[in-house]
Design a protein around this motif. Structure first.
Motif, short mmCIF file in Angstrom:
data_model
loop_
_atom_site.label_atom_id
_atom_site.label_comp_id
_atom_site.label_asym_id
_atom_site.label_seq_id
_atom_site.Cartn_x
_atom_site.Cartn_y
_atom_site.Cartn_z
N THR A 1 2.18 29.61 -8.73
CA THR A 1 1.34 28.92 -9.60
C THR A 1 1.79 28.60 -10.80
O THR A 1 2.01 28.35 -12.45
CB THR A 1 -0.61 29.39 -9.53
OG1 THR A 1 -1.09 28.40 -8.14
CG2 THR A 1 -0.99 28.28 -10.89
N GLN A 2 1.58 30.66 -11.65
CA GLN A 2 2.38 30.26 -12.98
C GLN A 2 3.63 30.39 -13.43
O GLN A 2 3.75 29.79 -13.91
CB GLN A 2 2.16 31.91 -12.41
CG GLN A 2 0.44 32.44 -13.19
CD GLN A 2 0.68 34.31 -12.97
OE1 GLN A 2 1.54 35.02 -13.10
NE2 GLN A 2 -1.31 35.24 -12.50
N LYS B 1 5.12 27.55 -11.81
CA LYS B 1 4.63 26.09 -12.03
C LYS B 1 4.83 25.75 -13.48
O LYS B 1 5.15 24.87 -14.18
CB LYS B 1 4.19 25.40 -10.96
CG LYS B 1 4.11 25.24 -9.49
CD LYS B 1 3.39 24.61 -8.29
CE LYS B 1 3.97 24.64 -7.33
NZ LYS B 1 2.75 23.95 -6.00
N GLN B 2 3.13 26.34 -14.13
CA GLN B 2 3.25 26.30 -15.24
C GLN B 2 4.28 26.90 -16.28
O GLN B 2 4.38 25.94 -17.21
CB GLN B 2 1.97 27.25 -15.53
CG GLN B 2 1.13 26.53 -14.79
CD GLN B 2 -0.15 27.61 -14.70
OE1 GLN B 2 -0.57 28.58 -15.31
NE2 GLN B 2 -1.39 27.25 -14.68
N CYS C 1 7.65 26.77 -15.55
CA CYS C 1 8.75 26.02 -15.36
C CYS C 1 8.47 25.44 -14.12
O CYS C 1 8.72 25.47 -12.86
CB CYS C 1 9.85 26.53 -14.35
SG CYS C 1 11.17 26.57 -14.55
N PRO C 2 8.22 24.00 -15.11
CA PRO C 2 7.45 22.98 -14.20
C PRO C 2 8.34 22.14 -13.36
O PRO C 2 8.18 21.71 -11.47
CB PRO C 2 7.25 21.90 -15.08
CG PRO C 2 6.64 22.34 -16.73
CD PRO C 2 7.58 23.48 -16.86
N GLY C 3 9.80 21.97 -13.78
CA GLY C 3 10.97 22.26 -13.07
C GLY C 3 11.23 23.01 -11.89
O GLY C 3 12.37 22.47 -11.31
N CYS C 4 10.88 23.74 -11.87
CA CYS C 4 11.53 25.10 -10.80
C CYS C 4 11.43 24.84 -9.62
O CYS C 4 10.04 24.61 -9.45
CB CYS C 4 11.18 26.25 -11.30
SG CYS C 4 11.85 27.08 -12.91
#
Length: 124
Positions: free
Chosen positions: A109-110, A112-113, A115-118
């Motif tokens: 979750t962290q 994604k926050q 690095c939204p595209g990772c």
């Protein structure tokens, strides 16, 4: 047999055997010259202790298995006390797995926050 022979046959160091003896898991008789003298059965006791420790059991966890073998059972697994240790250890492992899954979810979750595209990789 002397400590060196037991160590060789059991695949452990003499230091490990003294440690097991210090914690009451194995017992040596003393020869007239003061040397430790172990029984043939001690090879099996040490093998049981090692196999349990290899999968995460503690020396304290090994006590019922050793007692079971000393009571004359062919396997340290044969006694109810040993089964209870297996059940408790399995519950502990399940709890550890749940905690790891929760931690992984939080880290994902962290990520994604941050690095939204990772891509989040799953390993097996």
């Amino acid at each position: 047999m002397r400590i060196g022979e037991l160590a060789r046959r059991a695949g452990v160091s003499a230091r490990a055997l003294r440690y097991y003896e210090e914690h009451g898991l194995i017992r040596a008789q003393r020869a007239a010259n003061g040397y430790r003298d172990y029984d043939e059965a001690d090879v099996g006791l040490v093998a049981q202790i090692r196999s349990l420790m290899a999968v995460g059991f503690t020396l304290e966890d090994a006590r019922p298995f050793v007692a079971c073998l000393r009571a004359g059972h062919a396997s340290g697994n044969a006694c109810p006390e040993s089964v209870a240790v297996y059940q408790r250890k399995l519950a502990e492992i399940d709890a550890e797995i749940q905690a790891l899954v929760a931690r992984r979810t939080e880290v994902a979750t962290q990520l994604k926050q941050a690095c939204p595209g990772c891509a989040i990789r799953r390993t097996k």
